[in-house]
Design an enzyme around this catalytic site. Structure first.
Site, PDB file in Angstrom:
ATOM      1  N   ARG A 131       0.837  -0.869   0.057  1.00  0.00           N
ATOM      2  CA  ARG A 131      -0.240  -0.256  -0.067  1.00  0.00           C
ATOM      3  C   ARG A 131       1.002   1.326  -0.274  1.00  0.00           C
ATOM      4  O   ARG A 131       1.995   1.294   0.388  1.00  0.00           O
ATOM      5  CB  ARG A 131      -0.970  -0.238   0.875  1.00  0.00           C
ATOM      6  CG  ARG A 131      -2.024  -1.299   1.248  1.00  0.00           C
ATOM      7  CD  ARG A 131      -3.296  -0.999   2.365  1.00  0.00           C
ATOM      8  NE  ARG A 131      -1.930  -0.182   3.590  1.00  0.00           N
ATOM      9  CZ  ARG A 131      -1.916  -1.893   4.211  1.00  0.00           C
ATOM     10  NH1 ARG A 131      -1.876  -2.622   4.423  1.00  0.00           N
ATOM     11  NH2 ARG A 131      -1.480  -0.883   5.490  1.00  0.00           N
ATOM     12  N   SER A 153       2.756   2.485   3.015  1.00  0.00           N
ATOM     13  CA  SER A 153       3.028   1.831   4.090  1.00  0.00           C
ATOM     14  C   SER A 153       4.164   1.440   4.794  1.00  0.00           C
ATOM     15  O   SER A 153       5.758   1.972   4.481  1.00  0.00           O
ATOM     16  CB  SER A 153       2.338   0.843   3.489  1.00  0.00           C
ATOM     17  OG  SER A 153       3.648  -0.361   2.571  1.00  0.00           O
ATOM     18  N   HIS A 163       1.144 -20.590   2.513  1.00  0.00           N
ATOM     19  CA  HIS A 163       0.185 -21.510   3.177  1.00  0.00           C
ATOM     20  C   HIS A 163      -0.466 -21.715   2.368  1.00  0.00           C
ATOM     21  O   HIS A 163      -1.872 -20.700   1.544  1.00  0.00           O
ATOM     22  CB  HIS A 163      -0.296 -20.663   4.405  1.00  0.00           C
ATOM     23  CG  HIS A 163      -1.127 -21.260   5.473  1.00  0.00           C
ATOM     24  ND1 HIS A 163      -1.162 -22.462   5.155  1.00  0.00           N
ATOM     25  CD2 HIS A 163      -1.542 -20.923   6.346  1.00  0.00           C
ATOM     26  CE1 HIS A 163      -1.956 -22.950   6.609  1.00  0.00           C
ATOM     27  NE2 HIS A 163      -2.761 -21.576   6.767  1.00  0.00           N
ATOM     28  N   GLY A 178       9.860 -16.463   9.231  1.00  0.00           N
ATOM     29  CA  GLY A 178      10.907 -15.633   7.825  1.00  0.00           C
ATOM     30  C   GLY A 178      11.516 -15.518   8.325  1.00  0.00           C
ATOM     31  O   GLY A 178      12.947 -15.539   7.549  1.00  0.00           O
ATOM     32  N   GLU A 187       9.602 -23.165  36.689  1.00  0.00           N
ATOM     33  CA  GLU A 187       9.128 -24.462  36.415  1.00  0.00           C
ATOM     34  C   GLU A 187       8.124 -24.322  35.298  1.00  0.00           C
ATOM     35  O   GLU A 187       8.486 -25.955  34.854  1.00  0.00           O
ATOM     36  CB  GLU A 187       8.733 -25.093  38.061  1.00  0.00           C
ATOM     37  CG  GLU A 187       9.810 -25.111  38.993  1.00  0.00           C
ATOM     38  CD  GLU A 187      11.126 -26.054  39.034  1.00  0.00           C
ATOM     39  OE1 GLU A 187      10.758 -26.345  37.813  1.00  0.00           O
ATOM     40  OE2 GLU A 187      11.773 -25.178  39.418  1.00  0.00           O
TER      41      GLU A 187
END
Length: 332
Positions: A48, A51, A108, A134, A226
């Site tokens: 964009r 951006s 993906h 990445g 722990e």
């Protein structure tokens, strides 16, 4: 299941393509940098106007332009934006502008597998998915160690989709092992692992154990050490040696307790719930719920995020981590 390495790939294929990476986030940045270092000279970044990610890409000397313009010029368009943003980006910017016969490359499979994106019939559709963030992909590329990834071909219009996927995978640094799979298998196993173990199950188990000790009157600092702090040590052992190798590295007392108590915590009820989680993923219910949550303004998601951040383990953790300056030197 077949696996390929860099020796099976022809780098010249991707080196001869103009590649547009849509989004310059954790994955997009690593892909762009590794491609360039592998001799891919024609890289465009879709972002964009004004951006932060676009400015970061410009600072790294990449050519940055609106998504549609980048798609119009590219032979390979890489979807590096978040899953929930991809359907809108594809419909608005990519579908009307991509070249005939170009390749649409997913990192993906979520948006395609669940039908939120239906690629044009003329496009080659492939996936190259590094098996990690990445930042790790980039670090391993720079160290020369290489990385593991998954490849899949959903549609092969050109007859050269698989060689392209292998070439791209080798160029971004997953040439140590490219495991061939499908969009369905990658997507469903990825979501299941994230929800039941990696992000959901592990964090919830830590919080529950912490609460149990604190509610029983033990110091929260000890509960943190722990139930959370030492977890990395054990995960690192499992990562490099497997569960059996981890058991060999701990005390006999700890190993005996693990065998006795692990199945009490992860019991039949938990396994049944995992089956229900998997069914929700396979049916597409989780995907529909997540996209509906985005469409409604992320109110429930934001509330859940705020509740998690308000848990007492976070306050204790921040204070204790401030005493461990070495943590800031650990790659994330």
């Amino acid at each position: 299941m077949k696996a390929y390495t860099a020796a099976d790939a022809d780098l010249a294929i991707i080196q001869g393509k103009r590649v547009a990476i849509i989004g310059y986030g954790n994955q997009g940045e690593a892909h762009a940098l590794n491609l360039r270092d592998s001799g891919v000279t024609n890289i465009l970044i879709g972002a964009r106007e004004n951006s932060a990610s676009g400015e970061k890409a410009r600072a790294a000397a990449f050519t940055v332009m609106p998504n549609g313009d980048a798609a119009r010029e590219a032979d390979v368009v890489v979807l590096g934006a978040p899953d929930e943003k991809l359907p809108e980006i594809y419909a608005r910017d990519l579908a009307p502008n991509m070249k005939q016969g170009a390749a649409l490359l997913f990192i993906h499979g979520f948006a395609l597998h669940f039908g939120f994106i239906r690629p044009r019939d003329d496009l080659n559709v492939i996936m190259v998915a590094p098996a990690g963030p990445g930042s790790a992909l980039r670090a391993n590329y720079l160290s020369g160690d290489g990385y593991i990834g998954l490849i899949a071909v959903h549609r092969d219009v050109s007859g050269r989709a698989k060689p392209l996927a292998l070439s791209y995978g080798a160029a971004i640094g997953v040439g140590a092992g490219m495991i061939e799979t499908t969009f369905r298998e990658e997507t469903e196993t990825d979501l299941f692992g994230e929800q039941t173990v990696l992000c959901g199950g592990a964090a919830e188990l830590v919080r529950a154990a912490f609460d149990t000790l604190v509610n029983a009157g033990y110091a929260p600092e000890l509960a943190y050490f722990e139930c959370l702090h030492q977890l990395k040590l054990l995960v690192d052992l499992m990562h490099t040696r497997g569960p059996a190798g981890m058991y060999q590295a701990i005390s006999n007392t700890a190993e005996y307790g693990a065998y006795r108590t692990g199945p009490r915590v992860i019991d039949a009820h938990v396994r049944e719930e995992m089956q229900r989680v998997l069914a929700d993923i396979q049916s597409g219910q989780f995907a529909r719920d997540w996209m509906a949550e985005n469409a409604s303004g992320l109110k429930e998601f934001t509330a859940m995020r705020e509740r998690a951040a308000a848990h007492p383990i976070e306050t204790i953790g921040r204070r204790l981590r401030s005493m461990m300056p070495w943590l800031s030197k650990t790659p994330t």
